[in-house]
Design an enzyme around this catalytic site. Structure first.
Site, PDB file in Angstrom:
ATOM      1  N   ASP A 178       0.829  -1.198   0.000  1.00  0.00           N
ATOM      2  CA  ASP A 178       0.000   0.000   0.000  1.00  0.00           C
ATOM      3  C   ASP A 178       0.868   1.253   0.000  1.00  0.00           C
ATOM      4  O   ASP A 178       2.074   1.186  -0.259  1.00  0.00           O
ATOM      5  CB  ASP A 178      -0.957  -0.014   1.194  1.00  0.00           C
ATOM      6  N   HIS A 237      -4.021   5.306   3.751  1.00  0.00           N
ATOM      7  CA  HIS A 237      -4.797   4.312   3.001  1.00  0.00           C
ATOM      8  C   HIS A 237      -4.428   2.899   3.442  1.00  0.00           C
ATOM      9  O   HIS A 237      -5.310   2.049   3.650  1.00  0.00           O
ATOM     10  CB  HIS A 237      -4.526   4.496   1.507  1.00  0.00           C
ATOM     11  N   SER A 292     -10.609  -0.994  -2.751  1.00  0.00           N
ATOM     12  CA  SER A 292      -9.506  -1.034  -1.796  1.00  0.00           C
ATOM     13  C   SER A 292      -9.900  -1.746  -0.521  1.00  0.00           C
ATOM     14  O   SER A 292      -9.092  -2.455   0.075  1.00  0.00           O
ATOM     15  CB  SER A 292      -9.071   0.385  -1.416  1.00  0.00           C
TER      16      SER A 292
END
Length: 565
Positions: free
Chosen positions: A191, A231, A409
């Site tokens: 990520d 994220h 995601s």
């Protein structure tokens, strides 16, 4: 770089397996860029497939052996002598890391130095990975997000908090009840950063139990990953968080490697090279499952972008890397992409790779999320492979609070955690057999389509198909556990809700009214009698705000508040 949350919502290092990642290159004459330098062969290498322990961990070798996968010449590290030759070229080229699978090295240098490198007898060619060098961005402060505004009143949901529905939808609750929470399984997360992971209370068990096994920063160099974009923190939380009464992820007892591969400041193929390096790192460490919420379609000019025709499983750098990762026995789970309602429309790389699980997004009721990218691949294969909840998913922010975000995601790691637990429950299966078992029992197994692929998988259905003589016994929700009217997801983002019904609201037609903060009725409808504890409610798009949902059946009437985001 494209992180696949809609609209950007957001160790074992075996000798020779991957070259050490270094910091930014020293200044050189001309523009310094990153390049993939390919070598002609592995002749003269000191490594041998007969002695894989020299470059692969014992766990990596065991994973191959268990699945009948041989160690091949592609697994041998790059010849160290070739790397020495590159480093010795005039111009001070910087070798960031090497690739066993592609027999290559990622090198930073100017064009004159690259010309000297490609003239070496050991080198067969090179490709440019980025068109401009940018110094690493300063670490960003954790993004403060609002806490969850309201929680369900259903007692049976208390342990999982807002993560209840996304776990329930794919059977992770039944998996946990059966005793499979990811114990002994290793998951690598690729990520754009993991700020707050070392401080968030819901993730502290990873450190207390020594289940955070390793970190690598393939963007800046070194092992520091608690920086940059949050994220990755949110994606990790959907699997690894484990704070009863607040939030429990789909694999709360699994072990993890965290790999920072994405630079949100730019979009160039160098990030795909980082993905490749992280996959080789995961392979050498012995990882079982890769969870990657990343996708590549278009790059910053003048780097050449992909087209849909390139989504054929054999063109994109990251796609070819994911394919090899699958070939060596890891189970790769990758987000399908968020281009469903954009001009691109289709899946992104490496979701087009063969033999991996590409994950599409659905809402809490199982309907396709409009942003979730469509299949098939350019060569006609079914994609996405499977789907999970990616619309209004509950995730944790860098400050540890819960919020709802949307994107493939989040569908990706939610499902990756269940897959880790399913493999734990069926340890004799190969990675490809695990994929087949989940695919063959998913909600659209007999009629896969371009929206959801084979559909939403179920741990129990897949497990029972493999163990017909000893199936899991489904646990019915006791009536007394639903004492008051509940609603989820809460907050909601699209007006699609599920009502949790107490006993006095079952067995009769339901009348539903929705009132805004002023007491005005903004929606009303009638629902058929519900025998069970749940009833779907589709209100359509509401303005942002706090609402009261009033449900009546006969003389019984109950209300519950919910938030529209």
């Amino acid at each position: 770089m494209r992180i696949t949350s809609i609209k950007c919502l957001f160790l074992i290092a075996a000798t020779g397996a991957l070259g050490t990642l270094t910091a930014a290159p020293a200044a050189a004459q001309g523009t310094v860029r990153r390049h993939m330098v390919y070598f002609r062969d592995k002749a003269g290498t000191p490594y041998s497939v007969a002695q894989p322990q020299a470059f692969l961990s014992a766990r990596s070798v065991a994973r191959r052996t268990r699945q009948g996968i041989a160690v091949l010449p592609r697994d041998l590290p790059v010849n160290p002598a070739y790397v020495t030759q590159v480093r010795g070229v005039v111009g001070k080229p910087q070798v960031h890391y090497t690739s066993r699978w592609f027999n290559a090295a990622v090198v930073s240098c100017d064009s004159a130095t690259l010309a000297r490198i490609t003239s070496l007898a050991a080198v067969r060619g090179a490709s440019t990975l980025n068109r401009s060098y940018r110094a690493p961005a300063a670490p960003t402060a954790p993004v403060q997000v609002a806490p969850l505004a309201a929680r369900s009143t259903v007692a049976s949901r208390a342990q999982y908090g807002p993560a209840y529905r996304q776990n329930e939808q794919i059977g992770a609750l039944e998996m946990h009840d059966a005793g499979y929470r990811g114990e002994g399984m290793q998951v690598a997360v690729f990520d754009a950063g993991f700020p707050g992971v070392d401080k968030i209370p819901a993730l502290q068990a990873l450190f207390q139990d020594k289940r955070l096994l390793g970190t690598r920063n393939f963007v800046d160099g070194g092992t520091s990953v608690y920086q940059r974009s949050s994220h990755g923190t949110s994606c990790l939380s959907t699997m690894g968080a484990n704070q009863a009464g607040f939030y429990i992820g789909s694999a709360p007892k699994a072990s993890f490697y965290l790999c920072l591969t994405e630079d949100t400041n730019s979009e160039h193929p160098t990030e795909e090279a980082n993905w490749l390096a992280a996959a080789e790192y995961a392979d050498s460490a012995g990882v079982d499952v890769i969870s990657s919420s990343l996708g590549y379609t278009t790059f910053d000019a003048p780097s050449k972008s992909y087209t849909y025709a390139d989504m054929n499983g054999r063109t994109a750098l990251s796609t070819r890397a994911a394919t090899v990762a699958a070939r060596v026995g890891m189970l790769v789970v990758n987000a399908a992409g968020n281009e469903g309602d954009d001009p691109w429309h289709y899946i992104s790389a490496p979701a087009d790779a063969d033999s991996i699980v590409s994950v599409g997004a659905v809402d809490s009721l199982g309907f396709h999320a409009p942003f979730s990218s469509y299949g098939p691949t350019a060569d006609g294969r079914v994609k996405p492979t499977l789907s999970a909840m990616g619309r209004a998913s509950a995730v944790l922010g860098a400050n540890g609070s819960a919020f709802r975000g949307s994107g493939t995601s989040y569908a990706c790691p939610i499902l990756a955690g269940m897959i880790a637990g399913f493999w734990q429950a069926n340890p004799t299966l190969t990675a490809q057999q695990v994929i087949a078992a989940l695919r063959n029992t998913a909600s659209q197994a007999t009629a896969p389509d371009a929206k959801l692929g084979y559909g939403i998988p179920s741990f129990a259905k897949a497990y029972n198909a493999l163990h017909p003589g000893a199936p899991l016994v489904p646990k019915e929700e006791p009536v007394e556990q639903v004492e008051r009217l509940g609603v989820f997801p809460n907050p909601t983002g699209d007006g699609q809700l599920t009502l949790a019904l107490p006993a006095d609201l079952r067995g009769q037609p339901l009348r539903v009214r929705v009132l805004d903060a002023r007491g005005a009725v903004v929606a009303q409808q009638e629902l058929p009698a519900a025998a069970g504890s749940r009833a779907p409610l589709k209100l359509g798009r509401l303005a942002k705000g706090v609402y009261v949902c009033e449900v009546s059946a006969g003389t019984a009437l109950q209300t519950v508040k919910f938030v529209q985001q």
